[in-house]
Structure formats: C-alpha cells, structure tokens
Design a protein around this motif. Structure first.
Motif, PDB file in Angstrom:
ATOM      1  N   LYS A  57      65.426  10.461  20.888  1.00 61.47           N
ATOM      2  CA  LYS A  57      65.352   9.932  20.398  1.00 61.47           C
ATOM      3  C   LYS A  57      65.334   8.628  21.036  1.00 61.47           C
ATOM      4  O   LYS A  57      64.486   7.496  20.931  1.00 61.47           O
ATOM      5  N   GLN A  58      65.950   8.469  22.794  1.00 60.69           N
ATOM      6  CA  GLN A  58      65.533   7.532  23.562  1.00 60.69           C
ATOM      7  C   GLN A  58      63.661   7.449  23.591  1.00 60.69           C
ATOM      8  O   GLN A  58      63.165   5.909  23.728  1.00 60.69           O
ATOM      9  N   ALA A  59      62.886   8.328  23.489  1.00 59.06           N
ATOM     10  CA  ALA A  59      61.661   8.429  23.566  1.00 59.06           C
ATOM     11  C   ALA A  59      60.960   7.662  22.341  1.00 59.06           C
ATOM     12  O   ALA A  59      59.543   7.192  22.461  1.00 59.06           O
ATOM     13  N   ASP A  60      61.606   8.160  21.197  1.00 61.89           N
ATOM     14  CA  ASP A  60      61.313   7.560  19.823  1.00 61.89           C
ATOM     15  C   ASP A  60      61.416   5.820  19.880  1.00 61.89           C
ATOM     16  O   ASP A  60      60.591   5.136  19.407  1.00 61.89           O
ATOM     17  N   LYS A  61      62.621   5.615  20.253  1.00 60.89           N
ATOM     18  CA  LYS A  61      63.002   3.896  20.891  1.00 60.89           C
ATOM     19  C   LYS A  61      62.026   3.386  21.543  1.00 60.89           C
ATOM     20  O   LYS A  61      61.475   2.015  20.819  1.00 60.89           O
ATOM     21  N   VAL A  62      61.606   4.490  22.413  1.00 66.94           N
ATOM     22  CA  VAL A  62      60.675   3.925  23.116  1.00 66.94           C
ATOM     23  C   VAL A  62      58.909   3.035  22.890  1.00 66.94           C
ATOM     24  O   VAL A  62      58.442   2.023  23.401  1.00 66.94           O
ATOM     25  N   ASN A  63      59.026   4.169  22.342  1.00 70.33           N
ATOM     26  CA  ASN A  63      57.557   4.196  21.593  1.00 70.33           C
ATOM     27  C   ASN A  63      57.341   3.276  20.743  1.00 70.33           C
ATOM     28  O   ASN A  63      56.136   2.637  20.256  1.00 70.33           O
ATOM     29  N   ARG A  64      58.489   3.413  19.625  1.00 69.37           N
ATOM     30  CA  ARG A  64      58.533   1.946  18.464  1.00 69.37           C
ATOM     31  C   ARG A  64      58.830   0.620  19.195  1.00 69.37           C
ATOM     32  O   ARG A  64      57.485  -0.549  18.959  1.00 69.37           O
ATOM     33  N   TRP A  65      59.032   1.208  20.432  1.00 69.24           N
ATOM     34  CA  TRP A  65      59.391  -1.257  20.942  1.00 69.24           C
ATOM     35  C   TRP A  65      58.054  -1.143  21.886  1.00 69.24           C
ATOM     36  O   TRP A  65      57.568  -2.590  21.404  1.00 69.24           O
ATOM     37  N   GLN A  66      57.076  -0.180  21.800  1.00 70.10           N
ATOM     38  CA  GLN A  66      56.062  -0.198  22.681  1.00 70.10           C
ATOM     39  C   GLN A  66      54.753  -1.014  21.388  1.00 70.10           C
ATOM     40  O   GLN A  66      54.449  -2.000  21.925  1.00 70.10           O
ATOM     41  N   LYS A  67      54.528  -0.296  20.707  1.00 72.00           N
ATOM     42  CA  LYS A  67      54.153  -0.485  19.784  1.00 72.00           C
ATOM     43  C   LYS A  67      54.018  -1.685  18.937  1.00 72.00           C
ATOM     44  O   LYS A  67      53.642  -2.986  18.886  1.00 72.00           O
ATOM     45  N   ILE A  68      55.464  -2.482  18.966  1.00 73.26           N
ATOM     46  CA  ILE A  68      55.945  -3.307  18.536  1.00 73.26           C
ATOM     47  C   ILE A  68      55.693  -5.098  20.005  1.00 73.26           C
ATOM     48  O   ILE A  68      54.876  -5.745  19.281  1.00 73.26           O
ATOM     49  N   ALA A  69      55.293  -4.314  21.071  1.00 70.16           N
ATOM     50  CA  ALA A  69      54.331  -5.242  22.149  1.00 70.16           C
ATOM     51  C   ALA A  69      53.666  -5.308  22.094  1.00 70.16           C
ATOM     52  O   ALA A  69      53.012  -6.302  22.363  1.00 70.16           O
ATOM     53  N   ARG A  70      52.918  -4.398  21.600  1.00 68.00           N
ATOM     54  CA  ARG A  70      51.788  -4.090  21.181  1.00 68.00           C
ATOM     55  C   ARG A  70      50.623  -5.094  19.901  1.00 68.00           C
ATOM     56  O   ARG A  70      50.553  -6.062  20.498  1.00 68.00           O
ATOM     57  N   GLU A  71      51.815  -5.401  18.810  1.00 67.61           N
ATOM     58  CA  GLU A  71      51.307  -6.303  17.989  1.00 67.61           C
ATOM     59  C   GLU A  71      51.641  -7.460  18.086  1.00 67.61           C
ATOM     60  O   GLU A  71      51.003  -8.481  17.845  1.00 67.61           O
ATOM     61  N   ALA A  72      52.669  -7.939  19.105  1.00 65.60           N
ATOM     62  CA  ALA A  72      52.786  -9.162  19.354  1.00 65.60           C
ATOM     63  C   ALA A  72      51.869  -9.954  20.146  1.00 65.60           C
ATOM     64  O   ALA A  72      51.933 -10.573  19.911  1.00 65.60           O
ATOM     65  N   ALA A  73      51.348  -8.814  21.716  1.00 68.84           N
ATOM     66  CA  ALA A  73      50.405  -9.201  22.142  1.00 68.84           C
ATOM     67  C   ALA A  73      49.464  -9.926  21.487  1.00 68.84           C
ATOM     68  O   ALA A  73      48.583 -10.459  22.042  1.00 68.84           O
ATOM     69  N   LYS A  74      49.064  -8.666  20.644  1.00 66.97           N
ATOM     70  CA  LYS A  74      47.179  -9.421  19.307  1.00 66.97           C
ATOM     71  C   LYS A  74      47.793 -10.567  19.048  1.00 66.97           C
ATOM     72  O   LYS A  74      47.183 -11.481  19.031  1.00 66.97           O
ATOM     73  N   GLN A  75      48.775 -10.765  18.219  1.00 63.85           N
ATOM     74  CA  GLN A  75      49.287 -12.129  17.156  1.00 63.85           C
ATOM     75  C   GLN A  75      49.657 -12.761  18.280  1.00 63.85           C
ATOM     76  O   GLN A  75      48.771 -14.158  17.925  1.00 63.85           O
ATOM     77  N   CYS A  76      49.791 -13.074  19.491  1.00 62.24           N
ATOM     78  CA  CYS A  76      49.573 -14.975  19.643  1.00 62.24           C
ATOM     79  C   CYS A  76      49.041 -14.883  20.953  1.00 62.24           C
ATOM     80  O   CYS A  76      48.889 -15.722  22.075  1.00 62.24           O
ATOM     81  N   GLY A  77      47.459 -13.756  20.951  1.00 67.28           N
ATOM     82  CA  GLY A  77      46.822 -13.725  21.909  1.00 67.28           C
ATOM     83  C   GLY A  77      46.770 -13.508  23.405  1.00 67.28           C
ATOM     84  O   GLY A  77      46.079 -14.234  24.318  1.00 67.28           O
ATOM     85  N   ARG A  78      47.332 -12.618  23.996  1.00 66.73           N
ATOM     86  CA  ARG A  78      47.576 -12.389  25.053  1.00 66.73           C
ATOM     87  C   ARG A  78      46.560 -11.405  25.445  1.00 66.73           C
ATOM     88  O   ARG A  78      45.917 -10.404  25.408  1.00 66.73           O
ATOM     89  N   SER A  79      46.385 -11.754  26.745  1.00 63.37           N
ATOM     90  CA  SER A  79      45.142 -10.373  27.194  1.00 63.37           C
ATOM     91  C   SER A  79      46.212  -8.916  28.170  1.00 63.37           C
ATOM     92  O   SER A  79      44.882  -7.859  28.093  1.00 63.37           O
TER      93      SER A  79
END
Length: 245
Positions: free
Chosen positions: A119-141
């Motif tokens: 479950k830990q691995a699943d949660k970290v993968n989910r949070w990483q996807k959220i981080a990726r989408e947030a980085a795209k949305q706010c224009g980070r490199s």
C-alpha cells in the motif's frame, strides 16, 4: 504554450508515449506543426515542434532551447507526517505549486494512518503522479520527487540531506519563531518537518533536537497539518526571495 515532461534529456528528436501522448492527441487535439514546451531530465527546457501525433506516440523535433526561470533559488524539502484522507494529496499538490524541491512522507508516532508495504508503494506512486500534474499545471521545469515513506529517525540520519537547515514546526513550547531561524540560516537548502494531525511526540522533538534540528513556533495559534506545511513553505520561499521578495 503548453508544457510537457520527457523521461530523457533534451535531444534533436524526442517522443512522448503513454497517458501524456493520449492526452495530447485526443484531449488537447495537438497535431503535426503545433509547438510545445518540453522539460527534460537534464533540467533543460526547449520549444519543440510536433512532427507526428497519435494516441500512442507524439514525435517531436527540437526548435530552440529556452531560458527557464520557473524554479526556486533554494531547494526546500518537506518532511510531512502522514496525514489521513485526501490531505496528503492536497499537501503534495500545493507544495509543488509553491516550489518544493522534494517531499518525504514520514511515519511518526502520532500518525493516524498506517500502510502495509504494498500500500505504501501505491500511495507514493499516486503522490508522484499528483506532483507531476501539479508541476505541469504551474509551469515548473522540475518534477519534485516524492520519496518512499520513511521513519522520522531514518530521515535524520540520511546523508543526502546533511547540508540542509533542518527546521521542525512544533505546537508546544519552542525557543524561537520561524523567522528568527530563517534569518540565521547558513546552509544552501532547507528541510521542514511537519507533524501529522496529532503532532510530534515529545520523544520525537527530543530526538530532533539531539540531531541539530531547530524547533520553532509559527505563533500562538495551532494550525492543521496541511495549513502548517504550506504556511512554513511559503515563509521560507518568501524569505529566500522566491515569492517576489
């Protein structure tokens, strides 16, 4: 111009596959001839032109490199005590928008949630996807890394974070305020320790003190864990001149 990330350095020809390719071709309806921004694993950003677009793969060619000033001047790591429900999702998303460099989910004594290894691995993968989408949305490199869930004691002994100003936000008695510590900071990066809903235990505070962590207060009011995380991160970014300071 829309920004996307590739899992490779910027080169003369590049390709995007998987969910991003489908999103670009089907949802955004990008086609051959359209121009996008690409950020690569090497930290570089470029303008690239689409040469072929299908739901399976987007082929691109390099047009020119672009000077990118969207990343903060300072690296800030957020050590976040595991929060329940969707609070962690929220913290990850907003921390990325504010410029966090990395997020370290920490298992502490007062954490309400406990995850088994799978479950830990699943949660970290989910949070990483959220981080990726947030980085795209706010224009980070840069896509901030979400580290594997770790015990607080192990964070303190991790050599990767040796050269950081370590600061714990504590709702109990603290010798000084956050601003005082930020003014006196003498290392190039920061590490913020934020407790879960139940806060840090006195034993955890003592352990951090022994490891040279500054124990600070953010004032007379007790904040929710998600509020404390974002308020502290904002304060550090502002003090370092990243938020128009």
């Amino acid at each position: 111009m829309r920004r996307f990330f590739i899992e490779a350095p910027i080169s003369q020809t590049m390709a995007i596959t998987g969910p991003d390719a489908r999103h670009m071709a089907v949802v955004l309806r990008l086609a051959a001839g359209d121009t996008v921004l690409l950020s690569g694993q090497d930290g570089k950003t470029c303008q690239a032109q689409i040469t072929q677009a299908t739901p399976e793969v987007i082929q691109l060619t390099l047009l020119s490199f672009t000077e990118d000033n969207t990343e903060p001047f300072v690296a800030v790591y957020l050590v976040q005590g595991l929060a329940k429900g969707e609070k962690m999702d929220f913290i990850v998303q907003k921390a990325v928008e504010l410029g966090v460099h990395g997020i370290i989910p920490a298992a502490t004594e007062h954490c309400v949630v406990r995850y088994e290894a799978a479950k830990q691995a699943d949660k970290v993968n989910r949070w990483q996807k959220i981080a990726r989408e947030a980085a795209k949305q706010c224009g980070r490199s840069h896509i901030p890394q979400v580290y594997p869930i770790i015990r607080l004691a192990d964070v303190l002994t991790n050599q990767e974070f040796t050269d950081t100003n370590k600061i714990m936000l504590y709702e109990g008695q603290a010798a000084c305020g956050l601003k005082q510590v930020l003014v006196q900071a003498n290392k190039p990066a920061y590490m913020l320790f934020i407790g879960p809903e139940g806060g840090f235990s006195t034993a955890e505070v003592g352990l951090c003190q022994k490891q040279g962590v500054s124990i600070v207060t953010m004032g007379p009011r007790i904040m929710r864990t998600e509020t404390a995380a974002l308020a502290a991160l904002t304060a550090v970014m502002y003090e370092c001149g990243d938020l128009g300071g």
